[in-house]
Design an enzyme around this catalytic site. Structure first.
Site, short mmCIF file in Angstrom:
data_model
loop_
_atom_site.label_atom_id
_atom_site.label_comp_id
_atom_site.label_asym_id
_atom_site.label_seq_id
_atom_site.Cartn_x
_atom_site.Cartn_y
_atom_site.Cartn_z
N ASP A 146 38.84 36.75 41.63
CA ASP A 146 39.32 37.71 42.60
C ASP A 146 38.84 39.09 42.15
O ASP A 146 38.30 39.28 41.05
CB ASP A 146 40.85 37.65 42.77
CG ASP A 146 41.27 38.21 44.14
OD1 ASP A 146 40.45 38.88 44.80
OD2 ASP A 146 42.42 37.98 44.54
C1 NOJ Z 1 41.54 40.60 46.88
C2 NOJ Z 1 42.31 39.48 47.50
O1 NOJ Z 1 43.29 38.99 46.60
C3 NOJ Z 1 41.44 38.31 47.93
O2 NOJ Z 1 42.21 37.39 48.63
C4 NOJ Z 1 40.28 38.80 48.74
O3 NOJ Z 1 39.49 37.71 49.14
C5 NOJ Z 1 39.48 39.80 47.92
N1 NOJ Z 1 40.32 40.94 47.55
C6 NOJ Z 1 38.25 40.31 48.65
O4 NOJ Z 1 38.60 41.16 49.67
#
Ligand code: NOJ
Length: 745
Positions: free
Chosen positions: A285
């Site tokens: 993430d």
């Molecule tokens: C953080 C989020 O937790 C995740 O779900 C997402 O895909 C990414 N950012 C990218 O935007």
């Protein structure tokens, strides 16, 4: 020698086909091996690097010039950049202006639609309609793949039992069985059966793992649970996504067993690769490698990168940790060339399967983009799925409203809000395309009806200056429809709440309107279960519409005007108050199960144990009667499953859809078992007066669990089989699982 290693890697590790998806041909595998042989360490690290463009902000921005990085061959994937033209240009830079011309992979959070926005995932899950959910993902993929995208950061398959956690809106609710079926449907919908098709995307199961169990529902907070709970309740949807062929996994922000997920060898290698045989790639993430420093398990970024790569991370999202430090780690022998090669191969494999080495521009087609985005059929599908997602929580007969000869007062801050309809993570969805309830009613009501509109109040704040106008409208009307709830940004990432009520003065407004004597229909828009006992007491009808998407207004109008019969069922328990949280149907019995007249049993002094609305609950405009269920035998065994049947009759006067739910309780186990577990459900459409028999089959596989010694299998003994319309309103029969031996399926 390195070539030999690569071959072994190819054949041994990443050549296991998953689901029924096409795998690399021998020739393609060889092409990748040769490419890897040509790559410098820097180019390899580039493939492990994912940077955001400056288009959308979905986290802290670290790097400015991703275009320079593309030209330098230092980045293998870009996210938050989309549209056919823009991505074609970025792709051109990578393919035509870098030494090896490796195509970029474009990712984006296409969670519930790209431009045609469907209901938020929790809402879609309330349809319990797997076909509809799959179709929604298909539409999202078709639109996104025409706009230059290859990869969606979905489905989010985190089980959550804490409505304070804003991200509960992005998942399928509280239940691992329902969550698993929905995870499969979404993966199938996004990926189709051909990854190289230009209307499919690769999917990403996230957030691995247990992110939904953040303590106190506070986003990014610590997670701690037993391994048994992890495996029973939180991992199954991930495994289901994997079995459906998902090509990527995203790590979670949280720690588990004291180790941040992006550094967890246990999760990313021992479970995901060794136990489950995953052959796609793992992305972190957003900056979660860097975040292992504040987590306190590494001292600096270099060490964080080493921990992540060694744990099993293949791609670093936005952290620039691999980008800045991996070369040095390699020099120091902290990571090996083979580890880097393995990660590169996993990513190149997916690029190859997507067809990007044949035609890197295949997903950037301006004409297809124009024809596909917001296509009439997509909007129709979005309206249909939105209708199916809505849950009628209460109705004293006021709904449905008649289209003609009615005076309707439409009140509330969400009645005419286009932006709120889209919910969080609405990708490229534009508020201007969304049709509100007000617009839909204006369009759909007969000329003999009158629509009065007053905002009444905002979602938040104390301003009551709009009350008099709203009350005046209600006084003149036959019925007041109040669209209230949360703003779209109150759920999703970094949107935890400590209260679960209607924010601001909305409840006060509902009560004031009710006092006018005009019947009150509450249309809820929100991204989480709300604790709203007073709304339940006050309103004549309540329709839960979540955030219903681009076609949300018409879909709500379809239901409140009676063109459609609501059939949604809650995928998550609605508590009475925050103090009951976590509250879910599949709890344990305890040694002192609740007895109302016995003080020393498990309960509260100030609130019942029961929810406001149970899991699986939802009403419609007709009624169903369940006959007495019966089992095909009193016993069952590994070889002889038992069948469990019930007759369901439509006792109302209009056609309707019932979701017949099948739960099981294992009465005695070597470890305590939940009081109920969903093991199946069936949706049946019944004409008035029609009866259908629904039959479920229970096998020993269905009742397997992690036993006292953590071996997985079933145990003989008595089981209670339940059937009914929700987790609280059930009938049961008892059967015995016979065998002297404990079997391990
Ligand atoms: C953080 C989020 O937790 C995740 O779900 C997402 O895909 C990414 N950012 C990218 O935007």
């Amino acid at each position: 020698m390195r070539f030999l290693c690569t071959i072994i890697l190819v054949l041994g590790v990443w050549y296991t086909p998953q689901a029924q998806l096409p795998e690399l041909t021998d020739e393609q595998a060889k092409q990748i091996e040769e490419l890897l042989d040509d790559m410098t360490t820097e180019e390899k690290i580039g493939q492990l690097t994912l940077f955001t463009s400056d288009w959308d902000v979905t986290g802290p921005t670290l790097r400015g010039n991703y275009k320079e990085d593309i030209l330098a061959g230092k980045v293998g994937a870009i996210f938050n950049a989309h549209t056919a033209d823009y991505n074609r240009e970025l792709q051109r830079m990578s393919v035509e202006e870098t030494r090896l011309g490796i195509p970029l992979l474009f990712g984006y959070d296409v969670i519930h639609g790209y431009k045609t926005i469907f209901p938020i995932s929790l809402g879609e899950s309330a349809s319990w309609d797997l076909e509809a959910i799959e179709e929604s993902a298909q539409v999202a993929a078709a639109e996104a793949a025409a706009a230059g995208l290859h990869w969606t950061f979905a489905p989010m398959v985190d089980i959550s039992r804490d409505p304070r956690w804003g991200r509960i809106s992005e998942g399928a609710g509280e239940d691992p069985y329902l969550g698993s079926r929905i995870a499969e449907a979404r993966v199938r919908g996004f990926q189709g059966d051909d990854l190289a098709a230009t209307n499919t995307l690769i999917a990403c199961a996230k957030h691995f793992a247990a992110y939904g169990a953040a303590q106190a529902g506070r986003d990014y907070h610590t997670v701690d649970m037993s391994e048994r709970v992890l495996r029973h309740d939180f991992l199954p949807p991930f495994k289901a996504a994997l079995d459906a062929g998902v090509q990527s996994f995203m790590t979670a922000f949280n720690e588990l067993f004291g180790v941040p997920a992006s550094g967890s060898h246990y999760l990313l290698t021992e479970i995901l690769r060794d136990e489950w045989g995953f052959n796609g790639f793992v992305v972190t993430d957003y900056t979660s490698i860097n975040e292992m420093i504040p987590h306190g398990v590494v001292a600096d970024e270099k060490e964080a990168g080493e921990l992540a790569l060694t744990a099993g991370v293949d791609m670093d999202m936005q952290g620039a940790v691999f980008y800045n430090h991996l070369r040095q780690s390699l020099k120091e022998g902290k990571v090996t060339e083979a580890q880097i090669d393995q990660a590169v191969m996993r990513i190149l494999r997916v690029k190859m399967l997507l067809g990007l080495f044949d035609d890197p521009y295949r997903y950037s087609d301006v004409q297809r983009q124009e024809e596909t985005i917001l296509a009439e059929a997509h909007l129709e599908k979005a309206r249909e799925v939105a209708r199916k997602s809505m849950v009628l929580l209460k109705n004293n007969g006021v709904l449905p409203l008649s289209k003609s000869g009615q005076k309707i007062a439409l009140i509330g801050p969400l009645a005419d809000s286009q932006a709120d309809l889209l919910g969080s993570w609405h990708a490229a969805g534009s508020a201007e395309d969304a049709i509100t309830l007000k617009t839909a009613l204006e369009d759909m009501l007969a000329p003999s009806s009158t629509l009065l509109h007053a905002r009444g109040c905002e979602v938040e704040g104390e301003d009551r200056s709009g009350f008099p106008e709203a009350l005046a409208a209600a006084r003149q009307a036959d019925v007041a429809v109040l669209a209230v709830g949360e703003n779209w940004w109150m759920s999703g990432e970094a949107a935890s709440r400590s209260e679960l009520d209607l924010p601001g003065v909305q409840l006060e407004l509902i009560k004031a309107i009710k006092e006018t004597g005009t019947p009150v229909v509450v249309v809820l828009m929100n991204g989480r279960p709300l604790a709203i006992p007073e709304v339940d007491e006050t309103a004549d009808a309540i329709l839960e519409t979540w955030f219903a998407g681009t076609m949300g207004g018409p879909a709500i109008a379809d239901i409140i005007l009676g063109d459609a019969n609501p059939s949604g069922r809650l995928p998550v328990t609605f508590p009475r108050n925050v103090g009951q949280v976590p509250l879910y149907y599949s709890m344990k019995n305890t040694g002192r199960p609740m007895e109302p007249n016995n003080k020393y049993t498990t309960k509260y002094l100030d609130v019942p144990n029961t929810p406001l609305y149970p899991f699986g609950y939802g009403l419609g405009y007709t009624t169903f009667e369940y006959g007495e269920p019966s089992a095909s035998a009193e016993t069952f065994s590994e070889k002889n499953p038992v069948e469990f049947s019930v007759k369901v009759r439509n006792t109302g006067d209009r056609a309707g859809r019932e979701t017949v739910q099948f739960y099981v309780r294992d009465l005695v186990g070597s470890v305590t078992r939940p009081v109920l577990q969903l093991k199946g459900f069936r949706q049946i459409d019944l004409e008035p007066g029609e009866t259908k028999t629904v039959t479920f089959t229970l096998t020993t596989d269905d009742v397997a669990f992690y036993r006292r010694d953590m071996s997985y299998g079933w145990e003989p003994g008595d089981f209670e089989l339940f059937v009914g319309p929700n987790a609280q309103d059930l009938q049961s029969v008892r059967v015995e699982l016979t065998s002297n031996k404990k079997s391990n399926p």
